[in-house]
Write a protein that holds these residues in place. Structure first.
Motif, PDB file in Angstrom:
ATOM      1  N   MET A   1       0.836  -1.195   0.000  1.00 15.50           N
ATOM      2  CA  MET A   1       0.000   0.000   0.000  1.00 15.50           C
ATOM      3  C   MET A   1       0.878   1.254   0.000  1.00 15.50           C
ATOM      4  O   MET A   1       0.599   2.215  -0.734  1.00 15.50           O
ATOM      5  CB  MET A   1      -0.933  -0.006   1.217  1.00 15.50           C
ATOM      6  CG  MET A   1      -1.958   1.110   1.191  1.00 15.50           C
ATOM      7  SD  MET A   1      -3.219   0.976   2.497  1.00 15.50           S
ATOM      8  CE  MET A   1      -2.270   1.506   3.920  1.00 15.50           C
ATOM      9  N   ARG A   2       1.949   1.228   0.787  1.00 18.70           N
ATOM     10  CA  ARG A   2       2.870   2.375   0.825  1.00 18.70           C
ATOM     11  C   ARG A   2       3.559   2.556  -0.526  1.00 18.70           C
ATOM     12  O   ARG A   2       3.618   3.670  -1.060  1.00 18.70           O
ATOM     13  CB  ARG A   2       3.906   2.159   1.935  1.00 18.70           C
ATOM     14  CG  ARG A   2       5.110   3.096   1.860  1.00 18.70           C
ATOM     15  CD  ARG A   2       6.127   2.806   2.946  1.00 18.70           C
ATOM     16  NE  ARG A   2       6.505   1.409   3.011  1.00 18.70           N
ATOM     17  CZ  ARG A   2       7.401   0.840   2.205  1.00 18.70           C
ATOM     18  NH1 ARG A   2       7.969   1.543   1.225  1.00 18.70           N
ATOM     19  NH2 ARG A   2       7.727  -0.428   2.353  1.00 18.70           N
TER      20      ARG A   2
ATOM     21  N   ASN B   1       2.709   1.614  -3.499  1.00 20.13           N
ATOM     22  CA  ASN B   1       1.807   1.958  -4.601  1.00 20.13           C
ATOM     23  C   ASN B   1       0.989   3.216  -4.354  1.00 20.13           C
ATOM     24  O   ASN B   1       0.177   3.606  -5.193  1.00 20.13           O
ATOM     25  CB  ASN B   1       0.847   0.785  -4.855  1.00 20.13           C
ATOM     26  CG  ASN B   1       1.561  -0.466  -5.305  1.00 20.13           C
ATOM     27  OD1 ASN B   1       2.524  -0.396  -6.063  1.00 20.13           O
ATOM     28  ND2 ASN B   1       1.107  -1.617  -4.839  1.00 20.13           N
ATOM     29  N   ASN B   2       1.167   3.837  -3.184  1.00 22.51           N
ATOM     30  CA  ASN B   2       0.373   5.011  -2.799  1.00 22.51           C
ATOM     31  C   ASN B   2      -1.123   4.730  -2.850  1.00 22.51           C
ATOM     32  O   ASN B   2      -1.931   5.587  -3.267  1.00 22.51           O
ATOM     33  CB  ASN B   2       0.709   6.210  -3.706  1.00 22.51           C
ATOM     34  CG  ASN B   2       2.105   6.743  -3.453  1.00 22.51           C
ATOM     35  OD1 ASN B   2       2.524   6.889  -2.307  1.00 22.51           O
ATOM     36  ND2 ASN B   2       2.828   7.016  -4.522  1.00 22.51           N
ATOM     37  N   ASP B   3      -1.502   3.524  -2.435  1.00 20.67           N
ATOM     38  CA  ASP B   3      -2.917   3.165  -2.389  1.00 20.67           C
ATOM     39  C   ASP B   3      -3.577   3.763  -1.149  1.00 20.67           C
ATOM     40  O   ASP B   3      -2.929   3.947  -0.114  1.00 20.67           O
ATOM     41  CB  ASP B   3      -3.082   1.642  -2.362  1.00 20.67           C
ATOM     42  CG  ASP B   3      -2.644   0.984  -3.657  1.00 20.67           C
ATOM     43  OD1 ASP B   3      -2.685   1.660  -4.704  1.00 20.67           O
ATOM     44  OD2 ASP B   3      -2.249  -0.202  -3.623  1.00 20.67           O
ATOM     45  N   LYS B   4      -4.864   4.016  -1.250  1.00 17.34           N
ATOM     46  CA  LYS B   4      -5.592   4.589  -0.125  1.00 17.34           C
ATOM     47  C   LYS B   4      -6.033   3.527   0.872  1.00 17.34           C
ATOM     48  O   LYS B   4      -6.287   3.824   2.034  1.00 17.34           O
ATOM     49  CB  LYS B   4      -6.804   5.376  -0.632  1.00 17.34           C
ATOM     50  CG  LYS B   4      -6.416   6.625  -1.427  1.00 17.34           C
ATOM     51  CD  LYS B   4      -7.651   7.408  -1.864  1.00 17.34           C
ATOM     52  CE  LYS B   4      -7.254   8.666  -2.621  1.00 17.34           C
ATOM     53  NZ  LYS B   4      -8.444   9.447  -3.071  1.00 17.34           N
ATOM     54  N   GLN B   5      -6.164   2.291   0.408  1.00 19.02           N
ATOM     55  CA  GLN B   5      -6.547   1.215   1.316  1.00 19.02           C
ATOM     56  C   GLN B   5      -5.951  -0.094   0.834  1.00 19.02           C
ATOM     57  O   GLN B   5      -5.563  -0.233  -0.324  1.00 19.02           O
ATOM     58  CB  GLN B   5      -8.068   1.095   1.423  1.00 19.02           C
ATOM     59  CG  GLN B   5      -8.777   0.781   0.116  1.00 19.02           C
ATOM     60  CD  GLN B   5     -10.287   0.757   0.279  1.00 19.02           C
ATOM     61  OE1 GLN B   5     -10.833   1.240   1.262  1.00 19.02           O
ATOM     62  NE2 GLN B   5     -10.974   0.187  -0.689  1.00 19.02           N
ATOM     63  N   GLU B   6      -5.878  -1.053   1.748  1.00 21.19           N
ATOM     64  CA  GLU B   6      -5.296  -2.342   1.419  1.00 21.19           C
ATOM     65  C   GLU B   6      -6.274  -3.197   0.626  1.00 21.19           C
ATOM     66  O   GLU B   6      -7.486  -3.106   0.807  1.00 21.19           O
ATOM     67  CB  GLU B   6      -4.908  -3.091   2.700  1.00 21.19           C
ATOM     68  CG  GLU B   6      -3.764  -2.461   3.462  1.00 21.19           C
ATOM     69  CD  GLU B   6      -3.435  -3.239   4.716  1.00 21.19           C
ATOM     70  OE1 GLU B   6      -2.243  -3.297   5.057  1.00 21.19           O
ATOM     71  OE2 GLU B   6      -4.362  -3.779   5.352  1.00 21.19           O
ATOM     72  N   GLU B   7      -5.713  -4.040  -0.225  1.00 18.18           N
ATOM     73  CA  GLU B   7      -6.519  -5.043  -0.915  1.00 18.18           C
ATOM     74  C   GLU B   7      -6.941  -6.104   0.094  1.00 18.18           C
ATOM     75  O   GLU B   7      -6.110  -6.637   0.844  1.00 18.18           O
ATOM     76  CB  GLU B   7      -5.682  -5.675  -2.025  1.00 18.18           C
ATOM     77  CG  GLU B   7      -6.403  -6.751  -2.805  1.00 18.18           C
ATOM     78  CD  GLU B   7      -5.467  -7.477  -3.761  1.00 18.18           C
ATOM     79  OE1 GLU B   7      -5.935  -8.423  -4.417  1.00 18.18           O
ATOM     80  OE2 GLU B   7      -4.275  -7.110  -3.834  1.00 18.18           O
TER      81      GLU B   7
END
Length: 499
Positions: A297-298, A300-306
């Motif tokens: 997540m960090r 990929n700069n994702d807002k939430q985890e898969e």
């Protein structure tokens, strides 16, 4: 604890299940047309754990809900119910791992025709102390075809066999098949078994998301085929000073190939009981398929985890493991990474199959291979063993221009890196200090896997961002660049290239 709560725990179904009408039936999801009754009739499990006729005391015996200890004569008795499928033991330290051609065999399938089931266990005492031993982790063999299966049999299986042969004679070695043993094709389980047999190493196996029955209607029945072949999906054993735990963190949500990373209440309650037999401060190794956490997540700069990428209720697991020194072994991501927090180190493993048998490296540039852990008493050291490569093959250097975002820099992929490693570089023999660690794509993965037409075998495979890339900017006239990586145990690995 009250008698009522004891009764509920024995049932292993939770309080709500007590309201189920006695005659209710559930369609068997893997055998259309048949029906299974939920039978909560009491069942007594009993038997003896022994070695050469002598009973072994204080061995944990479980039905997957409650745990009983053998008495001084090795006898046990456990009140269960007819929903239980197995009775199984926690193999004690000092005994050989019982197995069937390499598949660990520590359980008995329960016959529920009567209200009592007797299961005896025979163990063989080791001739040497087992405080020093070795274990390896095979993540994601994930075979989908006979061609993949043959690759597993031809490459990593003999590689592990040869690695073991290079240890001193009599070295104790066991292995963990860390899930996705096959890729939804259960006819290939026999090929996986053959690969295990070739290694000569006893394997404990973990269920992965590709080891589930996809036509099951609930998670409760999604592990039927796995259980038929490998036994319980969560269990424990001891070797030397180390307590090993295997968990099932793949929760099937009733739709083909849909799952979340999640540990059920039944497992967590069982784990709490299991760890009561383990002294606080001890080293505990927990293996499961889906990582409890990653840096994805960090990166990929994702807002939430898969939901299917990590364990949603991991904090509850961490609380239970708080009194111990813990190593978590996981796979699933087809990448290699480590993280540490307090008492926990998680090892997310690169895979035996690389990027799904499409090329020689995983999606982060880690070579196809497996991890090797050398145990001395309470301490564990480790290295990554690339298939068909020497043990000291631990990094790869790329010349200037190979990484798109760093055209004037050389790059090194140090795939088993963690924050206690040092990665330094030398220019024409002169020391230049530490390389700069940055998140980027391994350039070989870009070449092999980037684009909607690559790789030809599985076009959906893509490069993934990684933390274990290191960069340095050579001078204009530099001729030779050498990189020296020193792991947390003081071992040095080096590689050099001519510019």
């Amino acid at each position: 604890m009250s008698n009522r709560r004891d009764f509920i725990k024995v049932l292993g179904l939770g309080g709500a299940a007590l309201t189920v009408p006695a005659g209710i039936t559930l369609a068997n999801p893997t055998t259309p047309g048949l029906a299974d009754k939920i039978d909560i009739t009491n069942l007594t499990l009993k038997g003896r754990v022994q070695s050469n006729g002598a009973g072994i005391p204080n061995v944990a015996v479980t039905d997957g809900v409650n745990i009983a200890l053998t008495d001084k004569s090795g006898n046990y008795q456990l009140l269960s119910n007819k929903t239980a499928r197995f009775v199984y033991i926690t193999i004690p330290a000092g005994y050989a791992i019982p197995h069937n051609k390499g598949i660990a065999n520590f359980y008995k399938a329960i016959d529920t025709k009567s209200n009592t089931f007797t299961a005896n266990f025979q163990l063989e005492r080791l001739e040497k102390d087992d405080k020093n031993h070795v274990f390896v982790v095979w993540a994601d063999p994930q075979i989908i075809s006979k061609k993949d299966a043959q690759a597993l049999i031809d490459r990593p299986a003999p590689d592990l066999r040869d690695l073991v042969s290079n240890y001193p004679a009599g070295t104790l070695v066991h292995a963990v098949g860390c899930g996705d043993l096959v890729w939804d094709h259960f006819e290939l389980i026999e090929d996986y078994r053959e690969a295990v047999r070739i290694t000569g190493v006893p394997f404990f196996n973990v269920i992965g998301n590709h080891d589930m029955d996809l036509n099951a209607r609930t998670d409760d029945y999604s592990a039927d085929t796995f259980k038929q072949n490998f036994g319980p999906t969560y269990y424990s054993f001891n070797r030397g000073n180390i307590h090993y735990v295997m968990l099932d963190d793949v929760f099937f949500i009733g739709t083909a190939k849909k799952y979340i990373g999640y540990l059920t209440e039944t497992q967590l309650q069982w784990l709490e009981q299991d760890l009561k037999q383990v002294k606080p401060g001890s080293t505990v190794v927990v293996s499961l398929h889906i990582p409890t956490n990653t840096g994805a997540m960090r990166r990929n700069n994702d807002k939430q985890e898969e939901l299917g990428g990590t364990v949603s209720n991991r904090e509850q697991l961490y609380k239970i493991l708080a009194p111990y020194k813990v190593h978590i072994m996981s796979g699933h991501t087809h990448m290699n990474e480590k993280w540490e927090n307090g008492n926990i180190t998680e090892h997310v493993h690169g895979t035996i199959c690389g990027a799904w048998w499409t090329g020689p490296i995983c999606s982060d540039g880690t070579p196809e291979g497996y991890a090797v852990y050398e145990v001395q008493g309470n301490d564990i050291s480790w290295f990554y063993k690339s298939t068909n490569k020497p043990k000291d093959y631990q990094l790869k250097i790329y010349p200037k221009g190979y990484v798109k975002n760093a055209p004037d820099e050389v790059a090194a992929n140090v795939w088993n890196w963690d924050k206690q490693w040092k990665v330094e570089w030398f220019e024409d023999g002169a020391p230049k200090g530490s390389m700069q660690q940055r998140v980027d794509f391994d350039p070989w993965t870009v070449e092999l896997y980037a684009g909607d037409q690559l790789p030809k075998k599985h076009k959906w495979v893509d490069p993934t961002l990684t933390d274990h890339l290191f960069f340095a900017r050579p001078s204009a006239g530099a001729k030779v660049i050498k990189v020296v990586a020193t792991d947390r145990f003081g071992k040095q690995y080096s590689q050099e290239i001519s510019l």
